[in-house]
Write a protein that holds these residues in place. Sequence first.
Motif, PDB file in Angstrom:
ATOM      1  N   ASN A 158      34.787  51.486  42.588  1.00  8.26           N
ATOM      2  CA  ASN A 158      35.876  50.774  43.257  1.00  8.26           C
ATOM      3  C   ASN A 158      35.325  49.648  44.123  1.00  8.26           C
ATOM      4  O   ASN A 158      34.350  49.827  44.853  1.00  8.26           O
ATOM      5  CB  ASN A 158      36.687  51.737  44.135  1.00  8.26           C
ATOM      6  CG  ASN A 158      37.304  52.863  43.322  1.00  8.26           C
ATOM      7  OD1 ASN A 158      37.984  52.614  42.333  1.00  8.26           O
ATOM      8  ND2 ASN A 158      37.046  54.101  43.735  1.00  8.26           N
ATOM      9  N   MET A 159      35.980  48.486  44.046  1.00 10.98           N
ATOM     10  CA  MET A 159      35.543  47.345  44.841  1.00 10.98           C
ATOM     11  C   MET A 159      35.904  47.520  46.307  1.00 10.98           C
ATOM     12  O   MET A 159      36.843  48.234  46.661  1.00 10.98           O
ATOM     13  CB  MET A 159      36.184  46.060  44.317  1.00 10.98           C
ATOM     14  CG  MET A 159      35.682  45.614  42.954  1.00 10.98           C
ATOM     15  SD  MET A 159      36.382  44.015  42.474  1.00 10.98           S
ATOM     16  CE  MET A 159      35.528  43.723  40.926  1.00 10.98           C
ATOM     17  N   GLU A 217      37.389  46.755  49.981  1.00 10.32           N
ATOM     18  CA  GLU A 217      38.661  46.188  50.425  1.00 10.32           C
ATOM     19  C   GLU A 217      38.438  44.760  50.907  1.00 10.32           C
ATOM     20  O   GLU A 217      37.543  44.491  51.703  1.00 10.32           O
ATOM     21  CB  GLU A 217      39.248  47.027  51.559  1.00 10.32           C
ATOM     22  CG  GLU A 217      40.574  46.506  52.082  1.00 10.32           C
ATOM     23  CD  GLU A 217      41.072  47.316  53.267  1.00 10.32           C
ATOM     24  OE1 GLU A 217      42.187  47.029  53.747  1.00 10.32           O
ATOM     25  OE2 GLU A 217      40.350  48.226  53.708  1.00 10.32           O
ATOM     26  N   ARG A 243      30.534  47.903  45.649  1.00  6.72           N
ATOM     27  CA  ARG A 243      31.396  48.936  45.067  1.00  6.72           C
ATOM     28  C   ARG A 243      30.965  50.301  45.580  1.00  6.72           C
ATOM     29  O   ARG A 243      29.808  50.506  45.960  1.00  6.72           O
ATOM     30  CB  ARG A 243      31.304  48.922  43.527  1.00  6.72           C
ATOM     31  CG  ARG A 243      31.787  47.638  42.868  1.00  6.72           C
ATOM     32  CD  ARG A 243      31.485  47.675  41.382  1.00  6.72           C
ATOM     33  NE  ARG A 243      31.865  46.436  40.716  1.00  6.72           N
ATOM     34  CZ  ARG A 243      33.021  46.252  40.084  1.00  6.72           C
ATOM     35  NH1 ARG A 243      33.896  47.257  40.034  1.00  6.72           N
ATOM     36  NH2 ARG A 243      33.311  45.107  39.515  1.00  6.72           N
ATOM     37  N   ASP A 244      31.920  51.253  45.550  1.00  5.23           N
ATOM     38  CA  ASP A 244      31.553  52.625  45.906  1.00  5.23           C
ATOM     39  C   ASP A 244      30.985  53.327  44.679  1.00  5.23           C
ATOM     40  O   ASP A 244      30.839  52.719  43.601  1.00  5.23           O
ATOM     41  CB  ASP A 244      32.737  53.371  46.513  1.00  5.23           C
ATOM     42  CG  ASP A 244      33.878  53.599  45.519  1.00  5.23           C
ATOM     43  OD1 ASP A 244      33.670  53.425  44.299  1.00  5.23           O
ATOM     44  OD2 ASP A 244      34.985  53.956  45.974  1.00  5.23           O
ATOM     45  N   SER A 249      35.943  41.248  47.917  1.00  6.83           N
ATOM     46  CA  SER A 249      36.027  42.488  47.133  1.00  6.83           C
ATOM     47  C   SER A 249      34.858  42.658  46.178  1.00  6.83           C
ATOM     48  O   SER A 249      34.468  43.781  45.839  1.00  6.83           O
ATOM     49  CB  SER A 249      37.354  42.537  46.364  1.00  6.83           C
ATOM     50  OG  SER A 249      37.458  41.422  45.495  1.00  6.83           O
TER      51      SER A 249
END
Length: 229
Positions: free
Chosen positions: A68-69, A71, A63-64, A59
Amino acid sequence: GFLVDVPGIGQLQLTGGTRGTNTNGMSLQFFFNREDVELFRKVPNFLDGISNTFLRIESSTIRDMAGNMAENKPSLPGQYVVADSFVEDYLAPELVAVSLNMTDGTLLLEFSETVQRSTFKSNFLTIQNGFNATDSYTLTGGTTEGTEDDYLVKLILSTVDFQQLQSRDDLAKSVESTFIVYGSDLVEDTKDNKIIPRLNAINPLQVAEYTRDRVDPKVFQFLLLDLNL
């Protein structure tokens, strides 16, 4: 970081590498470092095709744009990422560097990639005294140190070959008088690609390092002549 899953063996954690692009987007290009690539090549039946090439991303890897990390894909059958395409290793290995040590009678050979030690044939190696040789000697044997496939192969010269090189006046006496040539049957990589040959007056490889003979001669026996003659 990235984890590459090897079915039946376990996981190989990537130790490094570089991104192929610094721009944001939907795809990421990644270049493995040499240590990881050579480790992959040593694992039997690994990275031979789509059927045995899988990837898991932790994870914390990326990141996006919203922070967000990624998946975290568990390392369970059906839950890791399967390769969509695969390009087989078709590149022939090359000999990129050689060191000759005339003190301990060894040749250290560095190849561009991991080679199969079992395919190495020392009698295909010829040592010559220049780019366009006036003197040369083809090895008759020797033994390699270790058994594991690697991109480094240390050859222990046979006694006959070592003594032959020691006896030559203008061969293997310095970096300037030590070049290596060989044919394509010298060795193969782990995908059975034969090595690119090096030929006299075309592309012989000059040694990168040379260690002269530093061993003092010793007398082991002598013959007493008949003093009555």
